[in-house]
Design a protein around this motif. Structure first.
Motif, PDB file in Angstrom:
ATOM      1  N   SER A   1       5.179  -8.229 -29.437  1.00 49.93           N
ATOM      2  CA  SER A   1       5.733  -7.150 -28.653  1.00 49.93           C
ATOM      3  C   SER A   1       6.118  -6.004 -29.584  1.00 49.93           C
ATOM      4  O   SER A   1       6.716  -6.226 -30.637  1.00 49.93           O
ATOM      5  CB  SER A   1       6.954  -7.663 -27.890  1.00 49.93           C
TER       6      SER A   1
ATOM      7  N   ARG B   1       7.900  -0.961 -23.982  1.00 50.42           N
ATOM      8  CA  ARG B   1       7.322  -1.942 -24.897  1.00 50.42           C
ATOM      9  C   ARG B   1       5.876  -2.204 -24.538  1.00 50.42           C
ATOM     10  O   ARG B   1       5.510  -2.205 -23.369  1.00 50.42           O
ATOM     11  CB  ARG B   1       8.060  -3.277 -24.808  1.00 50.42           C
TER      12      ARG B   1
ATOM     13  N   ASN C   1       3.217  -5.297 -24.954  1.00 49.36           N
ATOM     14  CA  ASN C   1       3.193  -6.728 -25.213  1.00 49.36           C
ATOM     15  C   ASN C   1       1.743  -7.180 -25.322  1.00 49.36           C
ATOM     16  O   ASN C   1       0.929  -6.863 -24.461  1.00 49.36           O
ATOM     17  CB  ASN C   1       3.876  -7.477 -24.073  1.00 49.36           C
TER      18      ASN C   1
END
Length: 66
Positions: free
Chosen positions: A8, A16, A18
């Protein structure tokens, strides 16, 4: 035992990216508040932490996903 991969990256405050072995996703929101995740496999997930040990999560499948 299978080998797994998950990574991540924080690209902006509250955003974010991931990565895992089969897909990627983008998450908007804070760690302790409501979150929205959009996955390359066609899933949209809304989640939130509730008081105490409780939480809420719902997932919907988008058309046009992988």
């Amino acid at each position: 035992m299978p080998i797994t991969f998950r990574k991540s990256f924080r690209i902006l405050p509250g955003v974010r990216i991931n990565l895992n072995r089969r897909s990627w996703s983008v998450t908007f929101g804070s760690k302790n508040g409501p979150r929205y995740t959009r996955s390359s496999t066609g899933r949209d997930t809304y989640s939130a932490d509730l008081p105490g040990p409780f939480g809420y999560r719902t997932t919907r499948r988008r058309r046009g996903g992988r």
